[in-house]
Design an enzyme around this catalytic site. Structure first.
Site, short mmCIF file in Angstrom:
data_model
loop_
_atom_site.label_atom_id
_atom_site.label_comp_id
_atom_site.label_asym_id
_atom_site.label_seq_id
_atom_site.Cartn_x
_atom_site.Cartn_y
_atom_site.Cartn_z
N GLN A 179 0.81 -1.23 0.00
CA GLN A 179 0.00 0.00 0.00
C GLN A 179 0.84 1.27 0.00
OE1 GLN A 179 -3.26 0.46 -0.41
NE2 GLN A 179 -3.82 -1.70 -0.40
N HIS A 201 -0.62 -4.27 -9.24
CA HIS A 201 -1.94 -3.72 -9.55
C HIS A 201 -2.40 -2.64 -8.59
CE1 HIS A 201 -4.84 -5.83 -6.71
NE2 HIS A 201 -3.77 -6.57 -6.53
N THR A 237 7.54 -20.34 -16.00
CA THR A 237 7.82 -19.34 -17.04
C THR A 237 7.31 -17.99 -16.57
OG1 THR A 237 7.64 -21.03 -18.74
CG2 THR A 237 7.43 -18.73 -19.46
N CYS A 326 -11.02 -8.04 0.28
CA CYS A 326 -10.99 -9.49 0.50
C CYS A 326 -12.04 -9.92 1.50
CB CYS A 326 -9.63 -9.92 0.98
SG CYS A 326 -8.31 -8.94 0.29
#
Ligand SMILES: *Cc1c(COP(=O)(O)O)cnc(C)c1O
Length: 395
Positions: A179, A201, A237, A326
């Protein structure tokens, strides 16, 4: 209808510059960075540039950056990886009551599997006491994890001081800086950290990408085994377009941070003061001023349900949150507000507005126009409010 997004602590839009750069690595430069041909090489070069951009933003060396699938995985890798690597030295772990679930649940898993956990309390503003940390450290303590800034109430912890203490006592110090990154300075040397979590994000990069900083010399047992990517710390990957987008997002955030923080602080205070002025029986949660993230407003509106407030706000185009994304959907009050000593019934009426890059004074004023009307309507239907007013009238 006007739409105002005020939930940037849950996630942010991808910056258009970031998105267009990423597109190139999906459709044209799509090589596997482990391949030796030129397709692989151009992907590898871009990946390593992104590593430099992330490292540069937090004052680290590129070799100290491990890319992950996000903040959650970075938190898990730090805690599970260090607990396993240092278990012969001790099995005592320390964290705080206001951490993100990615930290708390991971520690709780370890506490059920042979480790001993101390969860430190916070004060009524959500802040940790450095003395309390000092008292909790024991000879068998191996790991301490404290978030830099809280995702619900924006409280900024005294991480640099705690880091100094941890280093003195030989305890590994992890910080979740998801944050704080992009909003206040985050430098791994100034903060005296050994490991630090960041996520793309939350800073206008893509979802599903994050990184763990691990100071040179700190040992970590991997959680994901396979092809040995990321110096064997995290096989699989690499999410090349995502990582490249994250790198670009760091570069943009670094360039814009000072201006943006000043602007957000102004909007934050306009919103917070405006709410206090226009609505009765409202309390600000978390610290005021410099100990609060520049983009966070969190208030408890007494005699109304947070969920009803959120739904009513959504109907007029305003996106806010009742705490962390959440835990919304569950009716449990926020663990952060409860840890700050707030009674259940008040914690239930809490609202978080988290401002971002595109918000304007007009957005704030729209909230200040709509919110008082919504609160008044909901309180008219509230038996608790009615009872409180009748009791006040009878006095
Ligand atoms: C969002 C968040 C995380 C989780 O990051 P993801 O990239 O969404 O997995 C961890 N810690 C804090 C403080 C957060 O706000």
């Amino acid at each position: 209808m006007r739409r105002v997004y005020l939930d940037h602590s849950a996630t942010t839009p991808v910056d258009p510059e970031v998105a267009s750069l990423m597109m190139t690595y999906y459709t044209e430069k799509y090589g596997n960075p482990s391949s030796i041909h030129s397709f692989g090489q151009e992907a590898r070069e871009a990946l390593e540039k992104a590593r430099e951009q992330v490292a540069g933003f937090i004052g680290a060396q590129p070799a100290e950056i491990t890319f992950t699938s996000g903040g959650t995985e970075a938190d898990n890798l730090a805690i599970l990886g260090a607990a396993e690597a240092y278990k012969d030295k001790g099995k005592h772990l320390i964290t705080t009551a206001v951490e993100h679930h990615a930290i708390l649940e991971t520690f709780e898993f370890l506490a059920k599997n042979g480790y001993e956990l101390t969860v430190l309390p916070v004060d009524e503003e959500g802040l940790l006491s450095v003395d309390g940390v000092q008292r909790a450290i024991r000879p068998d303590t191996i790991l301490l994890s404290v978030m830099h800034a809280n995702n619900e109430v924006g409280a900024i912890q005294p991480v640099a001081e705690i880091g100094r203490l941890a280093r003195e006592k030989g305890v590994i110090f992890h910080v979740d800086a998801v944050q704080s990154l992009g909003k206040i300075p985050v430098n791994v040397n100034d903060l005296n950290v050994d490991m630090l979590t960041v996520s793309s994000h939350k800073i206008y990069g893509p979802k599903g990408v994050g990184a763990l900083y691990v100071r040179k010399g700190i040992r970590l047992v991997p959680r994901v085994y396979g092809g040995g990517q990321e110096k064997k710390r995290r096989s699989g990957t690499e999410n090349t377009p995502g990582i490249i987008g994250f790198g670009k997002a760091c570069e943009l955030a670094q360039a814009r941070m000072a201006d943006e923080a000043a602007k957000l602080t102004g909007l934050r205070d306009r919103l917070m003061d405006g709410i206090l002025e226009r609505i009765d029986f409202v309390k600000v949660n978390g610290p005021r001023g410099a100990k609060r993230l520049p983009n966070n407003v969190n208030v408890s509106v007494q005699y109304v349900e947070g969920e009803s407030l959120l739904l009513s706000l959504d109907m007029v185009g305003i996106a806010a949150s009742s705490g962390s994304a959440c835990t919304s959907g569950s009716l449990d009050p926020s663990h952060v507000l409860l840890a700050m000593g707030m009674p259940h019934e008040i914690a239930h009426g809490s609202l978080r507005f988290s401002l971002g890059r595109q918000n304007t004074e007009e957005d704030v004023d729209y909230v200040l126009e709509q919110l008082p009307k919504i609160v008044e309507r909901l309180r008219r239907m509230s038996p608790l409010f009615d009872q409180m007013q009748r009791e006040a009238g009878a006095k």
